[in-house]
Design a protein around this motif. Structure first.
Motif, PDB file in Angstrom:
ATOM      1  N   SER A  86      35.912  36.407  32.778  1.00  0.00           N
ATOM      2  CA  SER A  86      36.656  36.129  34.002  1.00  0.00           C
ATOM      3  C   SER A  86      37.568  34.916  33.908  1.00  0.00           C
ATOM      4  CB  SER A  86      35.673  35.931  35.167  1.00  0.00           C
ATOM      5  OG  SER A  86      34.883  37.075  35.353  1.00  0.00           O
ATOM      6  N   ARG A 120      41.219  34.747  35.410  1.00  0.00           N
ATOM      7  CA  ARG A 120      41.399  35.742  36.459  1.00  0.00           C
ATOM      8  C   ARG A 120      41.201  35.096  37.825  1.00  0.00           C
ATOM      9  NH1 ARG A 120      37.939  40.954  34.334  1.00  0.00           N
ATOM     10  NH2 ARG A 120      38.625  40.904  32.162  1.00  0.00           N
ATOM     11  N   LYS A 157      41.045  37.174  41.022  1.00  0.00           N
ATOM     12  CA  LYS A 157      40.965  38.200  42.053  1.00  0.00           C
ATOM     13  C   LYS A 157      40.448  37.598  43.355  1.00  0.00           C
ATOM     14  CE  LYS A 157      38.881  42.665  43.159  1.00  0.00           C
ATOM     15  NZ  LYS A 157      37.936  43.725  42.754  1.00  0.00           N
ATOM     16  N   ASP A 158      41.047  38.039  44.487  1.00  0.00           N
ATOM     17  CA  ASP A 158      40.736  37.550  45.837  1.00  0.00           C
ATOM     18  C   ASP A 158      41.204  36.121  46.067  1.00  0.00           C
ATOM     19  OD1 ASP A 158      39.532  39.968  46.592  1.00  0.00           O
ATOM     20  OD2 ASP A 158      37.609  39.357  45.750  1.00  0.00           O
ATOM     21  N   HIS A 183      49.856  35.377  42.171  1.00  0.00           N
ATOM     22  CA  HIS A 183      49.689  36.248  41.003  1.00  0.00           C
ATOM     23  C   HIS A 183      50.258  35.561  39.765  1.00  0.00           C
ATOM     24  CE1 HIS A 183      49.832  38.839  44.594  1.00  0.00           C
ATOM     25  NE2 HIS A 183      48.898  39.539  43.973  1.00  0.00           N
ATOM     26  N   GLN A 195      45.225  38.017  45.943  1.00  0.00           N
ATOM     27  CA  GLN A 195      45.317  38.865  44.751  1.00  0.00           C
ATOM     28  C   GLN A 195      44.331  40.001  44.917  1.00  0.00           C
ATOM     29  OE1 GLN A 195      45.714  37.081  40.820  1.00  0.00           O
ATOM     30  NE2 GLN A 195      44.291  38.586  39.983  1.00  0.00           N
ATOM     31  N   ALA A 212      43.976  42.994  42.991  1.00  0.00           N
ATOM     32  CA  ALA A 212      43.398  43.591  41.778  1.00  0.00           C
ATOM     33  C   ALA A 212      43.042  42.499  40.765  1.00  0.00           C
ATOM     34  CB  ALA A 212      44.370  44.575  41.153  1.00  0.00           C
ATOM     35  N   GLU A 213      42.228  42.872  39.768  1.00  0.00           N
ATOM     36  CA  GLU A 213      41.845  41.910  38.733  1.00  0.00           C
ATOM     37  C   GLU A 213      43.040  41.515  37.874  1.00  0.00           C
ATOM     38  OE1 GLU A 213      38.668  43.278  36.336  1.00  0.00           O
ATOM     39  OE2 GLU A 213      37.173  43.168  37.930  1.00  0.00           O
ATOM     40  N   SER A 253      43.445  42.315  34.936  1.00  0.00           N
ATOM     41  CA  SER A 253      42.931  42.029  33.599  1.00  0.00           C
ATOM     42  C   SER A 253      43.445  43.075  32.617  1.00  0.00           C
ATOM     43  CB  SER A 253      41.404  42.046  33.608  1.00  0.00           C
ATOM     44  OG  SER A 253      40.931  43.348  33.946  1.00  0.00           O
ATOM     45  N   TRP A 277      41.756  46.378  33.304  1.00  0.00           N
ATOM     46  CA  TRP A 277      42.271  47.008  34.527  1.00  0.00           C
ATOM     47  C   TRP A 277      43.600  47.697  34.251  1.00  0.00           C
ATOM     48  CZ3 TRP A 277      46.582  46.545  37.654  1.00  0.00           C
ATOM     49  CH2 TRP A 277      46.485  47.102  38.936  1.00  0.00           C
TER      50      TRP A 277
END
Length: 425
Positions: A223, A226, A228-229, A330, A366, A368-369, A371, A374
């Protein structure tokens, strides 16, 4: 007898004539009356760019416009048809408007008839002011909703720990009961080893700790980078739900680079001012932050004015502008190549594919991940618009397979979407 019937018919004929005349008069009166509904349509098509009924925007507020022209509707007609002719006549009020708005002359509308203008005036006379947004009552409910839908991992962890302790206690009780039973029967039983000295228990605990620690270590390492959220607060509360959702503003109006370049582009302040020169108050639904705090939309518009140096009362820029320090949400690693135009134009992807239901977000996060896994999974499952797309014209074998019925669709993976060089070069 004949005379009585003739007189009766004559009276009926006269009554019918009177009725028809009355209906004809009523119809002509209705036809000649100004139509507010038609006036509203004409106003929105021709006037709304510069005017509002109740407040000053690019031009003056139009409520009471006939009174300001001293009730001279004919001169008002002439002003709408060709304002230059009224200015040239030396009209005091017209020239006062010309000076007030720094020499900006109202465009001519020769195509509008006098009836069209009367319909617009009727709409202005009957229009009602917008109702201000009501106070938000969702603060408490929002907090309750967040508490109810929160993460229960901690609770599950505590329950698991308690159950593990209970299991160890029960094992120890079972061992002691076995020893008591053996002593009663006269069977020699060695003294039980305490659980904290039992090698089997110790090995089991070490194994469990190794598994749990390894899981969180690997998950944390994967992670890294990253977010996300991730949902930072912005210097100005900009609601995509209001702009892209309720008002249906196309994403590409603000993010014009999404179909033309690698970057979607953060819109410059002048794009915001294209609309907000005229829109200086907020009358939409309540705006509430993720913490449940109410946001004053009109005050947020004023923050934009302060940043760009716009004076809404004077209707012009009165001081130098300053850039707005938006917080980026992002962010891909530097070693990753991503091109917005390739996905939007060639791939025909919607913004929601990566950004989620952006039209429903007051504060953007955000979704989506983003990554590597993904993206690759998306490329493996997403079907490209292969036919009638010149970008994919060089893939002749795949085109032949589609025509021959060997395959019914083509995924991104089949056109090289999972090759390392696509994103890393």
């Amino acid at each position: 007898m004949y005379r009585r019937v003739s007189n009766h018919l004559r009276k009926q004929f006269v009554s019918v004539l009177i009725l028809c005349a009355g209906l004809l008069f009523a119809f002509s009166s209705t036809a000649n009356a100004a139509d507010a509904a038609k006036g509203k349509a004409i106003f929105q098509q021709n006037c709304a760019t510069c005017h509002n009924v109740f407040k000053k925007v690019t031009g003056p507020a139009l409520q009471g416009v006939v009174d300001r022209w001293n009730g001279d509707v004919k001169k008002l007609h002439q002003w709408v048809h060709n304002s230059a002719s009224v200015l040239a006549s030396g009209d005091v009020y017209a020239n006062g408007l010309f000076k007030e708005y720094n020499g900006q002359q109202m465009p001519a509308f020769p195509a509008l008839s006098d009836d069209d203008i009367d319909n617009v005036l009727e709409y202005i006379k009957t229009a009602t002011p917008p109702v201000a947004a009501t106070a938000a009552t969702a603060a408490t409910g929002g907090e309750a909703g967040q508490e109810e839908g929160g993460n229960n991992s901690l609770l599950f962890g505590i329950i698991t720990l308690v159950l593990a302790v209970v299991a160890l206690i029960l094992l120890q009780i079972n061992s002691n009961l076995n020893k008591l039973a053996a002593d009663k029967e006269g069977v020699a039983v060695p003294e039980p080893v305490p659980f904290y000295k039992n090698k089997a228990y110790i090995a089991l605990v070490i194994f469990l700790l190794f598994i749990i620690g390894g899981y969180y270590t690997i998950n944390g390492a994967i992670s890294l980078g990253r977010q996300k959220d991730y949902q930072p607060a912005q210097p100005i509360f900009y609601s995509h739900k209001v702009h892209a959702g309720i008002n249906q503003i196309n994403c590409l109006y603000c993010h014009a680079g999404a179909e033309k370049s690698k970057h979607a582009m953060i819109p410059s302040e002048n794009i915001c001012m294209n609309c907000h020169k005229a829109i200086n108050e907020y009358h939409g639904p309540d705006l509430v932050t993720v913490e449940g705090k109410r946001v004053n939309g009109t005050a947020e518009i004023q923050k934009l004015y302060d940043a760009v140096g716009w004076d809404k009362e004077k209707g012009k820029y009165t001081k130098p502008g300053q850039p707005i320090a938006w917080n980026r949400i992002h962010q891909l690693p530097d070693h990753v190549y991503f091109n917005h135009s390739q996905h939007v134009v060639a791939g025909k992807q919607q913004c929601q594919t990566c950004h989620g239901p952006i039209q429903e977000m007051d504060e953007v996060k955000q979704f989506a991940e983003l990554s590597m896994g993904w993206c690759i999974n998306c490329h493996r499952t997403t079907k490209v618009q292969f036919t009638e797309n010149k970008y994919y014209s060089i893939f002749t074998k795949l085109h032949d397979d589609v025509k021959a019925g060997k395959i019914d669709s083509v995924t991104v993976e089949q056109v090289g979407g999972t090759e390392c060089q696509k994103c890393h070069y």
